[in-house]
Design a protein around this motif. Structure first.
Motif, PDB file in Angstrom:
ATOM      1  N   TYR A  73       0.841  -1.190   0.000  1.00  7.68           N
ATOM      2  CA  TYR A  73       0.000   0.000   0.000  1.00  7.68           C
ATOM      3  C   TYR A  73       0.874   1.237   0.000  1.00  7.68           C
ATOM      4  CZ  TYR A  73      -2.769  -3.664   2.301  1.00  7.68           C
ATOM      5  OH  TYR A  73      -3.351  -4.864   2.637  1.00  7.68           O
ATOM      6  N   ASP A  74       0.295   2.348  -0.435  1.00  8.67           N
ATOM      7  CA  ASP A  74       0.966   3.640  -0.360  1.00  8.67           C
ATOM      8  C   ASP A  74       0.614   4.276   0.983  1.00  8.67           C
ATOM      9  OD1 ASP A  74       1.851   6.285  -0.641  1.00  8.67           O
ATOM     10  OD2 ASP A  74       1.421   6.314  -2.780  1.00  8.67           O
ATOM     11  N   GLY A  75       1.605   4.822   1.652  1.00 12.15           N
ATOM     12  CA  GLY A  75       1.397   5.389   2.977  1.00 12.15           C
ATOM     13  C   GLY A  75       0.813   6.785   2.996  1.00 12.15           C
ATOM     14  N   ALA A  76       0.585   7.378   1.827  1.00  8.88           N
ATOM     15  CA  ALA A  76      -0.006   8.717   1.793  1.00  8.88           C
ATOM     16  C   ALA A  76      -1.517   8.592   1.692  1.00  8.88           C
ATOM     17  CB  ALA A  76       0.542   9.513   0.614  1.00  8.88           C
ATOM     18  N   LEU A  77      -2.207   8.812   2.790  1.00  4.03           N
ATOM     19  CA  LEU A  77      -3.668   8.726   2.825  1.00  4.03           C
ATOM     20  C   LEU A  77      -4.190   9.885   3.661  1.00  4.03           C
ATOM     21  CD1 LEU A  77      -6.258   7.192   2.107  1.00  4.03           C
ATOM     22  CD2 LEU A  77      -5.930   5.825   4.177  1.00  4.03           C
ATOM     23  N   LYS A  78      -4.903  10.784   2.999  1.00  5.10           N
ATOM     24  CA  LYS A  78      -5.364  11.995   3.671  1.00  5.10           C
ATOM     25  C   LYS A  78      -6.275  11.667   4.847  1.00  5.10           C
ATOM     26  CE  LYS A  78      -6.879  16.662   2.622  1.00  5.10           C
ATOM     27  NZ  LYS A  78      -7.185  17.611   1.535  1.00  5.10           N
ATOM     28  N   ASN A  79      -5.967  12.288   5.980  1.00  3.51           N
ATOM     29  CA  ASN A  79      -6.760  12.198   7.211  1.00  3.51           C
ATOM     30  C   ASN A  79      -6.704  10.838   7.898  1.00  3.51           C
ATOM     31  OD1 ASN A  79      -7.642  14.894   7.127  1.00  3.51           O
ATOM     32  ND2 ASN A  79      -9.286  14.367   5.712  1.00  3.51           N
ATOM     33  N   ASP A  80      -5.793   9.948   7.484  1.00  4.02           N
ATOM     34  CA  ASP A  80      -5.623   8.714   8.249  1.00  4.02           C
ATOM     35  C   ASP A  80      -4.870   9.024   9.536  1.00  4.02           C
ATOM     36  OD1 ASP A  80      -2.955   8.997   7.486  1.00  4.02           O
ATOM     37  OD2 ASP A  80      -2.779   7.003   6.611  1.00  4.02           O
ATOM     38  N   THR A  81      -4.561   8.007  10.312  1.00  5.94           N
ATOM     39  CA  THR A  81      -3.964   8.232  11.632  1.00  5.94           C
ATOM     40  C   THR A  81      -2.628   8.953  11.552  1.00  5.94           C
ATOM     41  OG1 THR A  81      -5.091   6.291  12.528  1.00  5.94           O
ATOM     42  CG2 THR A  81      -3.189   7.086  13.750  1.00  5.94           C
ATOM     43  N   MET A  82      -1.749   8.520  10.657  1.00  2.00           N
ATOM     44  CA  MET A  82      -0.444   9.154  10.552  1.00  2.00           C
ATOM     45  C   MET A  82      -0.541  10.589  10.029  1.00  2.00           C
ATOM     46  SD  MET A  82       1.999   7.026  11.640  1.00  2.00           S
ATOM     47  CE  MET A  82       0.853   7.096  13.010  1.00  2.00           C
ATOM     48  N   TYR A  83      -1.433  10.817   9.097  1.00  2.00           N
ATOM     49  CA  TYR A  83      -1.662  12.167   8.575  1.00  2.00           C
ATOM     50  C   TYR A  83      -2.143  13.086   9.690  1.00  2.00           C
ATOM     51  CZ  TYR A  83      -3.770  15.820   5.569  1.00  2.00           C
ATOM     52  OH  TYR A  83      -4.115  17.007   4.962  1.00  2.00           O
ATOM     53  N   ARG A  84      -3.123  12.602  10.424  1.00  4.17           N
ATOM     54  CA  ARG A  84      -3.773  13.415  11.457  1.00  4.17           C
ATOM     55  C   ARG A  84      -2.852  13.717  12.629  1.00  4.17           C
ATOM     56  NH1 ARG A  84      -9.660  11.889  14.049  1.00  4.17           N
ATOM     57  NH2 ARG A  84      -9.637  13.305  15.828  1.00  4.17           N
ATOM     58  N   HIS A  85      -2.168  12.702  13.138  1.00  3.70           N
ATOM     59  CA  HIS A  85      -1.411  12.856  14.386  1.00  3.70           C
ATOM     60  C   HIS A  85       0.073  13.165  14.185  1.00  3.70           C
ATOM     61  CE1 HIS A  85      -4.809  11.594  16.846  1.00  3.70           C
ATOM     62  NE2 HIS A  85      -5.016  10.619  15.983  1.00  3.70           N
ATOM     63  N   CYS A  86       0.590  12.920  12.988  1.00  2.00           N
ATOM     64  CA  CYS A  86       2.035  13.081  12.782  1.00  2.00           C
ATOM     65  C   CYS A  86       2.399  14.007  11.626  1.00  2.00           C
ATOM     66  CB  CYS A  86       2.679  11.710  12.571  1.00  2.00           C
ATOM     67  SG  CYS A  86       2.515  10.612  13.992  1.00  2.00           S
ATOM     68  N   MET A  87       1.814  13.790  10.449  1.00  2.00           N
ATOM     69  CA  MET A  87       2.176  14.628   9.307  1.00  2.00           C
ATOM     70  C   MET A  87       1.821  16.093   9.558  1.00  2.00           C
ATOM     71  SD  MET A  87       3.769  13.145   6.801  1.00  2.00           S
ATOM     72  CE  MET A  87       3.462  14.320   5.461  1.00  2.00           C
ATOM     73  N   ARG A  88       0.584  16.344   9.940  1.00  5.21           N
ATOM     74  CA  ARG A  88       0.153  17.741  10.104  1.00  5.21           C
ATOM     75  C   ARG A  88       0.917  18.462  11.212  1.00  5.21           C
ATOM     76  NH1 ARG A  88      -6.170  18.948   9.715  1.00  5.21           N
ATOM     77  NH2 ARG A  88      -5.257  21.031   9.855  1.00  5.21           N
ATOM     78  N   PRO A  89       1.143  17.838  12.387  1.00  2.00           N
ATOM     79  CA  PRO A  89       1.901  18.549  13.430  1.00  2.00           C
ATOM     80  C   PRO A  89       3.420  18.438  13.302  1.00  2.00           C
ATOM     81  CG  PRO A  89       1.017  16.521  14.318  1.00  2.00           C
ATOM     82  CD  PRO A  89       0.485  16.635  12.917  1.00  2.00           C
ATOM     83  N   GLY A  90       3.921  17.655  12.343  1.00  2.00           N
ATOM     84  CA  GLY A  90       5.364  17.567  12.124  1.00  2.00           C
ATOM     85  C   GLY A  90       6.091  16.617  13.051  1.00  2.00           C
ATOM     86  N   ILE A  91       5.417  15.557  13.487  1.00  2.00           N
ATOM     87  CA  ILE A  91       6.008  14.584  14.402  1.00  2.00           C
ATOM     88  C   ILE A  91       6.668  13.448  13.616  1.00  2.00           C
ATOM     89  CG2 ILE A  91       5.447  12.836  16.148  1.00  2.00           C
ATOM     90  CD1 ILE A  91       3.269  14.724  17.161  1.00  2.00           C
ATOM     91  N   PRO A  92       7.924  13.088  13.917  1.00  2.00           N
ATOM     92  CA  PRO A  92       8.581  11.975  13.214  1.00  2.00           C
ATOM     93  C   PRO A  92       7.815  10.672  13.417  1.00  2.00           C
ATOM     94  CG  PRO A  92      10.174  13.243  14.486  1.00  2.00           C
ATOM     95  CD  PRO A  92       8.817  13.720  14.898  1.00  2.00           C
ATOM     96  N   LYS A 136       9.103  19.009  12.595  1.00  2.00           N
ATOM     97  CA  LYS A 136       9.325  19.567  11.258  1.00  2.00           C
ATOM     98  C   LYS A 136       8.174  19.124  10.366  1.00  2.00           C
ATOM     99  CE  LYS A 136      12.604  19.889   7.435  1.00  2.00           C
ATOM    100  NZ  LYS A 136      13.922  19.439   6.893  1.00  2.00           N
ATOM    101  N   ILE A 137       7.501  20.071   9.774  1.00  2.00           N
ATOM    102  CA  ILE A 137       6.346  19.765   8.939  1.00  2.00           C
ATOM    103  C   ILE A 137       6.773  19.575   7.492  1.00  2.00           C
ATOM    104  CG2 ILE A 137       4.131  20.613   8.078  1.00  2.00           C
ATOM    105  CD1 ILE A 137       3.796  22.093  10.744  1.00  2.00           C
ATOM    106  N   PHE A 138       6.385  18.433   6.931  1.00  2.00           N
ATOM    107  CA  PHE A 138       6.641  18.124   5.538  1.00  2.00           C
ATOM    108  C   PHE A 138       5.326  18.229   4.754  1.00  2.00           C
ATOM    109  CE2 PHE A 138      10.122  16.332   7.768  1.00  2.00           C
ATOM    110  CZ  PHE A 138      11.186  16.167   6.875  1.00  2.00           C
ATOM    111  N   PRO A 139       5.370  18.691   3.507  1.00  2.00           N
ATOM    112  CA  PRO A 139       4.138  18.721   2.713  1.00  2.00           C
ATOM    113  C   PRO A 139       3.662  17.303   2.409  1.00  2.00           C
ATOM    114  CG  PRO A 139       6.035  19.235   1.331  1.00  2.00           C
ATOM    115  CD  PRO A 139       6.536  19.183   2.750  1.00  2.00           C
ATOM    116  N   SER A 140       2.354  17.102   2.447  1.00  2.00           N
ATOM    117  CA  SER A 140       1.801  15.780   2.158  1.00  2.00           C
ATOM    118  C   SER A 140       1.644  15.577   0.656  1.00  2.00           C
ATOM    119  CB  SER A 140       0.442  15.626   2.826  1.00  2.00           C
ATOM    120  OG  SER A 140      -0.188  14.419   2.415  1.00  2.00           O
ATOM    121  N   ARG A 141       1.885  14.354   0.219  1.00  2.00           N
ATOM    122  CA  ARG A 141       1.661  14.020  -1.189  1.00  2.00           C
ATOM    123  C   ARG A 141       0.166  13.997  -1.538  1.00  2.00           C
ATOM    124  NH1 ARG A 141       2.914   8.998  -2.242  1.00  2.00           N
ATOM    125  NH2 ARG A 141       3.711   8.233  -0.258  1.00  2.00           N
TER     126      ARG A 141
END
Length: 264
Positions: A193-212, A253-258
């Motif tokens: 699977y591709d790990g870029a999924l808008k509003n999934d757990t990693m997006y919500r809790h890590c991607m948006r706030p910049g958490i590794p 550090k916040i990275f842009p989401s794909r």
């Protein structure tokens, strides 16, 4: 239904700076939902939960003495690893299995499942990450554990495990490197699977706030019994500990989401 736990927090050393998540740990349904019209065998399948992940997560949390959040309900009720606006949040059919208890479904029931199960789980994830940050004095490292089927539509999946991610590579590369150092393992990168999924757990809790963070998928036949869970816990614990010791994996550090721009 009020006594049904929509999540379980495994207590650990919050000073350690690391949190484990298991979105699809359990195959339970709350009282009042019966079996959603499905036979008992369905709840032993991957469509109900991630086989082996509850046991693996419990072992790793204990070995590393870190907190973990386990989802307490089956993904057949509502999928905690989907955004609230995702059309697959409550599945009507999954891998050929029709789910009578999910179709038809009223708007009020949809909202009830969000309020009673989905949202409390994510609130627990938020609280655990915040508590870890406060106690450790640094940005936490978050690792999410999932499992995938050994075959799909009759086609074997060769990977023993795979790392899924969006665009934040910080925890991904060291995890891939250390797993691939074992010549007996075939490790995937955003497979199957591709790990870029808008509003999934990693997006919500890590991607948006910049958490590794990183999401690790392990093939289900490798962790389907105690021996397999023990072996993978012994393999992963030192890798996770080494990652957690890296100061670079405790910076915000916040990275842009794909998947596109973040909501305002």
């Amino acid at each position: 239904m009020q006594d049904f736990g929509s999540y379980e927090i495994l207590q650990g050393n919050y000073d350690g700076g690391m949190v484990l998540l298991a979105d699809h740990a359990m195959n339970r349904l709350p009282p009042g939902y019966g079996s959603l019209g499905l036979d008992e065998a369905t709840f032993a399948r991957h469509i109900a939960y991630d086989i082996g992940i509850e046991g693996l997560t419990r072992r790793l949390a204990a070995m590393l003495d870190i907190p973990a959040v386990l989802c307490g309900f089956s993904r057949l009720l509502i999928d905690p690893n989907r955004g609230e606006d995702d059309p697959t949040l409550i599945m009507r059919i999954s891998d050929g299995a029709i789910i009578p208890g999910n179709h038809p479904i009223t708007n009020s029931e949809w909202e009830h499942r969000l309020n009673s199960f989905h949202r409390p789980y994510h609130q627990a994830v938020d609280l655990t990450i915040v508590k870890t940050a406060e106690k450790s004095g640094k940005t936490p490292l978050v690792l999410s554990l999932h499992s995938f089927t050994p075959t799909w539509k009759g086609i074997p999946r060769p990977w023993h495990a795979s790392v899924l991610w969006d665009s934040d590579h910080r925890a991904v590369q060291p995890l891939l490197d250390m797993l691939r150092a074992d010549p007996n393992l075939f490790i995937g990168d955003n497979e199957p699977y591709d790990g870029a999924l808008k509003n999934d757990t990693m997006y919500r809790h890590c991607m948006r706030p910049g958490i590794p963070h990183a999401l690790l998928e392990v093939r289900q036949d490798l962790i389907g019994d105690d021996r397999g869970m023990d072996e993978w816990a012994e393999r992963l614990a030192p890798i996770f500990a080494k990652m957690n010791a890296d100061p670079a994996l405790h910076e915000t550090k916040i990275f842009p989401s794909r998947t596109g721009p973040y909501p305002a």
